[in-house]
Design a protein around this motif. Structure first.
Motif, PDB file in Angstrom:
ATOM      1  N   GLY A 141       7.911  -5.563   2.091  1.00  0.00           N
ATOM      2  CA  GLY A 141       7.876  -4.108   2.179  1.00  0.00           C
ATOM      3  C   GLY A 141       7.606  -3.510   0.823  1.00  0.00           C
ATOM      4  N   THR A 142       6.817  -2.477   0.797  1.00  0.00           N
ATOM      5  CA  THR A 142       6.625  -1.797  -0.476  1.00  0.00           C
ATOM      6  C   THR A 142       6.394  -0.319  -0.220  1.00  0.00           C
ATOM      7  OG1 THR A 142       5.496  -1.894  -2.606  1.00  0.00           O
ATOM      8  CG2 THR A 142       4.151  -2.238  -0.650  1.00  0.00           C
ATOM      9  N   ARG A 143       6.115   0.391  -1.281  1.00  0.00           N
ATOM     10  CA  ARG A 143       6.113   1.843  -1.214  1.00  0.00           C
ATOM     11  C   ARG A 143       4.928   2.389  -0.404  1.00  0.00           C
ATOM     12  NH1 ARG A 143       4.631   6.052  -5.441  1.00  0.00           N
ATOM     13  NH2 ARG A 143       6.337   7.545  -5.411  1.00  0.00           N
ATOM     14  N   VAL A 169       5.003  -0.629   4.857  1.00  0.00           N
ATOM     15  CA  VAL A 169       5.067   0.269   3.703  1.00  0.00           C
ATOM     16  C   VAL A 169       5.930   1.472   4.074  1.00  0.00           C
ATOM     17  CG1 VAL A 169       2.814  -0.439   2.821  1.00  0.00           C
ATOM     18  CG2 VAL A 169       2.974   1.522   4.365  1.00  0.00           C
ATOM     19  N   ASP A 170       6.551   2.064   3.064  1.00  0.00           N
ATOM     20  CA  ASP A 170       7.409   3.225   3.308  1.00  0.00           C
ATOM     21  C   ASP A 170       6.589   4.465   3.671  1.00  0.00           C
ATOM     22  OD1 ASP A 170       9.684   1.832   2.886  1.00  0.00           O
ATOM     23  OD2 ASP A 170      10.331   2.914   1.104  1.00  0.00           O
ATOM     24  N   HIS A 171       5.442   4.596   3.029  1.00  0.00           N
ATOM     25  CA  HIS A 171       4.599   5.767   3.263  1.00  0.00           C
ATOM     26  C   HIS A 171       3.156   5.304   3.344  1.00  0.00           C
ATOM     27  CE1 HIS A 171       8.077   8.018   1.779  1.00  0.00           C
ATOM     28  NE2 HIS A 171       8.101   7.168   0.787  1.00  0.00           N
ATOM     29  N   ALA A 172       2.393   5.943   4.224  1.00  0.00           N
ATOM     30  CA  ALA A 172       0.987   5.569   4.300  1.00  0.00           C
ATOM     31  C   ALA A 172       0.150   6.745   4.759  1.00  0.00           C
ATOM     32  CB  ALA A 172       0.803   4.408   5.268  1.00  0.00           C
ATOM     33  N   HIS A 177      -3.623   0.662   8.461  1.00  0.00           N
ATOM     34  CA  HIS A 177      -3.479   0.330   9.876  1.00  0.00           C
ATOM     35  C   HIS A 177      -2.301  -0.591  10.141  1.00  0.00           C
ATOM     36  CE1 HIS A 177      -7.090   2.508  10.673  1.00  0.00           C
ATOM     37  NE2 HIS A 177      -7.681   1.861   9.682  1.00  0.00           N
ATOM     38  N   GLY A 178      -1.540  -0.854   9.113  1.00  0.00           N
ATOM     39  CA  GLY A 178      -0.390  -1.742   9.291  1.00  0.00           C
ATOM     40  C   GLY A 178       0.863  -0.960   9.630  1.00  0.00           C
ATOM     41  N   ARG A 179       1.973  -1.628   9.441  1.00  0.00           N
ATOM     42  CA  ARG A 179       3.265  -1.020   9.782  1.00  0.00           C
ATOM     43  C   ARG A 179       3.688   0.014   8.753  1.00  0.00           C
ATOM     44  NH1 ARG A 179       7.271  -3.325  12.845  1.00  0.00           N
ATOM     45  NH2 ARG A 179       6.622  -5.076  14.139  1.00  0.00           N
ATOM     46  N   VAL A 180       4.388   1.020   9.241  1.00  0.00           N
ATOM     47  CA  VAL A 180       5.054   1.972   8.356  1.00  0.00           C
ATOM     48  C   VAL A 180       6.524   1.948   8.724  1.00  0.00           C
ATOM     49  CG1 VAL A 180       5.235   4.361   7.615  1.00  0.00           C
ATOM     50  CG2 VAL A 180       2.996   3.418   8.235  1.00  0.00           C
ATOM     51  N   GLY A 181       7.373   1.871   7.712  1.00  0.00           N
ATOM     52  CA  GLY A 181       8.810   1.798   7.949  1.00  0.00           C
ATOM     53  C   GLY A 181       9.429   0.920   6.890  1.00  0.00           C
ATOM     54  N   VAL A 182      10.735   0.943   6.805  1.00  0.00           N
ATOM     55  CA  VAL A 182      11.386   0.185   5.743  1.00  0.00           C
ATOM     56  C   VAL A 182      11.416  -1.298   6.088  1.00  0.00           C
ATOM     57  CG1 VAL A 182      12.719   2.141   4.922  1.00  0.00           C
ATOM     58  CG2 VAL A 182      13.658   0.697   6.705  1.00  0.00           C
ATOM     59  N   VAL A 183      11.603  -2.114   5.040  1.00  0.00           N
ATOM     60  CA  VAL A 183      11.448  -3.560   5.197  1.00  0.00           C
ATOM     61  C   VAL A 183      12.475  -4.145   6.163  1.00  0.00           C
ATOM     62  CG1 VAL A 183      12.858  -4.152   3.176  1.00  0.00           C
ATOM     63  CG2 VAL A 183      11.014  -5.693   3.903  1.00  0.00           C
ATOM     64  N   THR A 185      13.200  -3.203   9.015  1.00  0.00           N
ATOM     65  CA  THR A 185      12.702  -3.227  10.391  1.00  0.00           C
ATOM     66  C   THR A 185      11.986  -4.548  10.689  1.00  0.00           C
ATOM     67  OG1 THR A 185      10.625  -2.182   9.733  1.00  0.00           O
ATOM     68  CG2 THR A 185      12.366  -0.732  10.478  1.00  0.00           C
TER      69      THR A 185
ATOM     70  N   THR C  78       6.069   3.246  12.101  1.00  0.00           N
ATOM     71  CA  THR C  78       5.300   2.777  13.242  1.00  0.00           C
ATOM     72  C   THR C  78       6.267   2.054  14.173  1.00  0.00           C
ATOM     73  OG1 THR C  78       4.698   0.800  11.970  1.00  0.00           O
ATOM     74  CG2 THR C  78       3.073   2.571  12.054  1.00  0.00           C
ATOM     75  N   ARG C 144      17.285   4.704   7.686  1.00  0.00           N
ATOM     76  CA  ARG C 144      15.948   4.342   7.224  1.00  0.00           C
ATOM     77  C   ARG C 144      15.285   5.504   6.504  1.00  0.00           C
ATOM     78  NH1 ARG C 144      14.085   0.853  12.507  1.00  0.00           N
ATOM     79  NH2 ARG C 144      15.469  -0.905  12.050  1.00  0.00           N
ATOM     80  N   TYR C 153      11.220   1.605  -4.417  1.00  0.00           N
ATOM     81  CA  TYR C 153      10.226   0.870  -5.207  1.00  0.00           C
ATOM     82  C   TYR C 153       9.492   1.808  -6.150  1.00  0.00           C
ATOM     83  CZ  TYR C 153      10.759  -1.700  -0.830  1.00  0.00           C
ATOM     84  OH  TYR C 153      11.259  -2.324   0.271  1.00  0.00           O
TER      85      TYR C 153
END
Lengths: 271, 370, 159
Positions: A141-143, A169-172, A177-183, A185, C78, C144, C153
């Motif tokens: 997970g990253t920012r 990632v935390d924000h996008a 097109h990947g996941r957004v959310g904290v690690v 999850t 997501t 969250r 980060y």
């Protein structure tokens, strides 16, 4: 205790403020053999010294790879040296990730932000000894998408059939097109047997605390969760006293600890 | 053996013949400090000290006792683990740079007047710098060659508590020679015991005589007097566990209201070993040096990690210091980090007293909820 | 009971959200459920609109977004197979706080909130059982959000 000169062979820009340096010893006969999770002290001539984890493949210790984030005068200077520059290196120091003890278990490699750097050595090790482990999940997970380290390499790992690689990632913005959310999850989604899993977690302390809580909820034993701690360090050998964390010296008793060993201390503020 | 007071001159001569730099107590700036000495005349003969929390005064004695005081603001770590030291110097080269480590002091030290609590403090720093996985070459060089002349305390100070810590007042280990000063019935002499072969060899050169029963008894009585004079006491039973379960005790807030975070206690403490390094470069950028300086867990930046200090409050810094001395030190090095010398109490500008703080927590034991 | 609704009851009962739910309560839940399908890009929820549904995602990928003038759509999380979408239906005033849209073909179970709320009013024990299952979801979302807000980060201070 004195730094050896190493020549910068290559500087790879990873993100806006993070660079990977490829270092070769300047003199013959110098070789720093390390284990995944250990760190070196990197010295910028006349300016200062900082502890940085090794992020290469421990099985081939030359050249040395260090991923450095610009955070102060020393790290900025090191990242600006460029090819042909000289960095002082002494080490390796500290405890490694328990890759041997984890054999036979499912493995969760959980990284937050630049925490992937010390865990990349673990990934190299387990890819070389893949048959010794059960299911392996690498959760990162990253920012934001721009802050992903080793992006093309992570994509390669993801292409393997024997690794579950999940990135969030935390924000996008819309082009992600990947996941957004904290690690944390990702832990809920990962496939592992909580009764036979070793987790190695590295990232900011808050992120590690949240991950440990999630792992505990999933039934992973606290003794099987390992985290890498960070504190001020001057000497890296237990003399300067700066990195004390209760009875532990992060530099020599850590940086990698079983969570169980330091769980009580992590609950006390400002230890 | 018994050596008369004048025998101290012969001790100096014998140490000089062996090429030692003699370091011992002397009066300077209103305190008894440790410094390089020329002769026995430099010793604080006829002086004593009066100590209490935040209080230190030199007083004239009504006799000619040479060691008639306790410990001052200095300790031997000044010489074994110097407060300010260049570790190495590096010069730029075509292939990067070359590091040259600094030489050790040319002449080894002889420490004269080392008290029992200080012997224990040296033994504690030995465990820090010599007995782990890594060895500090600077400390080793200075330590291994040092000749130690201990002095058994014939009196205790107002902040002394070595009896509680089981570290004195009689020297039991770690010396080459140990003196007990006796002033009685118009006589002034030292009962001298050797603790090593080279100590015994040197003792033979002091022109002493075999100690009589009377003299040995007088020496014993002197030390007994010191035992009875301890200004402070500290209950050590279960102390480590007590502090471990009281990380969140309100007493830390109370002591933090008084503590100035001035770092005095850590500077005067004979076991505190923390240091920092500073890298500097020549103006032309061709040379660079690394200097090591004493540091203190009471300073804010001591715990700095990118963006902030881990220990932001004075409360957390005092807790770190005291818990380290009396609790975590056991887990790190197998002993207490406190030898009961009382310096931190005497030299605290607001008279914070480690024995009082520990007692307050013991009296109001409040285990943190798990 | 039709065979179809029996299947649905089984599917719902297997989801962790409803694990251990009293069988009569499970029937009540299933009675408010139906299968739905969203095409890629299709909007599922819109901020400010009445929250009258929640979804259990069975297949696909959904983004939860906030629209910010100037920044456009910002994705805050997501959701994937097995995740629960939507809790505003259980908290007054029953309005969505976010947008949600399918990122790819998404299949879900939809639960009609007015149906569940009515049954909750009739049978408070059922309502309590629902609240107990949604409260942790809401708390988790809050936790969250905090973690994201902390920007752990984040760019480090320059010294």
């Amino acid at each position: 205790m004195v730094p050896h000169p190493f020549r910068v062979e290559r500087v790879q820009r990873e993100t806006a403020d993070t660079f990977t340096l490829t270092l070769e010893p300047a003199a013959a006969g110098i070789e720093i053999r390390y284990r995944p999770g250990q760190f070196n002290m990197l010295y910028l001539f006349g300016v200062g010294e900082v502890p940085i984890s090794v992020s290469g493949d421990a099985a081939s210790p030359v050249p040395l790879l260090h991923t450095v984030r610009v955070a102060g005068a020393v790290t900025r200077g090191i990242c600006e040296l460029g090819r042909g520059g000289t960095v002082g290196v002494r080490g390796p120091y500290g405890t490694p990730w328990p890759v041997e003890q984890a054999e036979g278990s499912d493995l969760l490699v959980i990284a937050g932000g630049i925490g992937l750097a010390p865990l990349r050595s673990v990934v190299y090790h387990l890819m070389a000894h893949r048959e010794k482990y059960g299911r392996v999940a690498i959760l990162y997970g990253t920012r934001s998408p721009d802050d992903l380290l080793y992006r093309s390499e992570v994509e390669q790992w993801r292409g393997r059939f024997d690794l579950d690689v999940d990135v969030t990632v935390d924000h996008a913005g819309l082009n992600w097109h990947g996941r957004v959310g904290v690690v944390t999850t990702l832990i809920q989604q990962a496939q592992f047997d909580p009764d036979n899993t070793v987790a190695m977690v590295c990232g900011p302390e808050i992120m590690m605390r949240f991950c440990v809580r999630e792992l505990e909820d999933q039934g992973v034993d606290l003794g099987d969760i390992h985290i890498s701690m960070e504190r001020n360090m001057k000497c890296a050998v237990g003399f300067c006293g700066h990195c004390q964390f209760g009875p532990e010296f992060i530099c020599k008793d850590g940086p990698v600890f079983s969570y169980q060993r330091i769980a009580d201390l992590l609950d006390v503020r400002e230890v | 053996m018994v050596v008369v007071a004048e025998g101290l001159d012969r001790l100096f001569e014998a140490l000089r013949r062996r090429e030692f730099t003699v370091v011992g107590p002397t009066v300077r700036d209103g305190a008894i400090v440790y410094d390089e000495l020329e002769s026995a005349a430099d010793l604080p003969t006829g002086w004593t000290d009066e100590q209490d929390g935040g209080h230190y005064r030199l007083e004239r004695r009504d006799d000619e006792a040479v060691f008639g005081y306790v410990v001052g603001p200095h300790s031997w770590k000044r010489y074994l683990h110097p407060p300010f030291l260049r570790l190495w110097r590096a010069e730029k080269r075509d292939d990067g740079f070359q590091v040259a480590r600094d030489e050790a002091p040319r002449k080894p030290y002889a420490f004269l007047g080392v008290r029992s609590c200080e012997l224990h403090a040296i033994a504690i720093q030995d465990r820090v710098f010599l007995e782990g996985e890594h060895v500090d070459p600077i400390y080793r060089e200075r330590r291994e060659n040092a000749f130690i002349v201990a002095v058994n305390c014939g009196q205790a100070g107002g902040t002394c508590f070595c009896v509680s810590m089981n570290t004195g007042p009689k020297a039991s280990q770690g010396f080459d020679l140990a003196l007990t000063e006796v002033l009685e019935d118009g006589r002034h002499y030292f009962v001298v015991e050797s603790g090593s072969d080279r100590g015994a060899e040197l003792l033979a050169e002091l022109g002493g005589s075999e100690a009589t029963e009377v003299e040995l008894t007088a020496a014993e009585v002197a030390v007994k007097n010191a035992v009875g004079q301890m200004g402070r006491s500290l209950e050590t039973e279960g102390l480590k566990e007590l502090l471990y379960r009281n990380y969140e005790h309100p007493r830390w807030d109370q002591v933090a209201e008084r503590c100035l975070a001035c770092t005095n206690c850590t500077m005067v403490c004979p076991t505190c070993f923390c240091s920092s390094v500073e890298d500097v470069s020549d103006l032309d950028g061709e040379g660079a040096e690394r200097w090591r300086t004493w540091d203190s867990c009471f300073s804010g930046e001591f715990s700095y990690i990118h963006g902030g200090n881990v220990r932001q409050t004075v409360k957390s810094r005092y807790r770190q210091w005291m818990t380290h001395k009396l609790a975590t030190w056991y887990d790190q090095f197998g002993s207490s980090g406190c030898v009961g010398c009382g310096r931190c109490i005497t030299w605290c500008p607001v008279a914070i007293d480690i024995t009082e703080e520990a007692a307050a927590i013991r009296l109001d034991d409040r285990p943190s909820e798990q | 009971m039709s065979p179809k609704s029996k299947d649905l009851t089984e599917v719902i009962g297997r989801h962790p959200l409803f694990a251990g739910l009293d069988p009569t309560h499970l029937e009540l839940v299933a009675g408010c459920a139906s299968n739905v399908r969203f095409a890629a890009g299709q909007q599922i929820l819109q901020e400010g609109k009445v929250a009258n549904t929640f979804y259990l995602i069975r297949y696909g990928r959904v983004s939860v977004d906030v629209y910010s003038p100037g920044r456009g759509r910002v994705t805050i999380q997501t959701l994937h197979k097995g995740d629960v979408l939507g809790w505003s239906w259980i908290v007054e005033p029953y309005r969505w706080h976010h947008d949600a849209r399918a990122l790819e073909l998404t299949r879900a179970l939809a639960f009609e909130a007015s149906c569940l709320r009515k049954k909750s009013d009739d049978d408070p024990a059922f309502g309590y059982a629902l609240i107990r299952r949604f409260a942790p979801l809401i708390a988790q979302r809050l936790e969250r959000a905090e973690l994201q807000l902390l920007d752990v980060y984040g760019h480090v201070a320059q010294v």
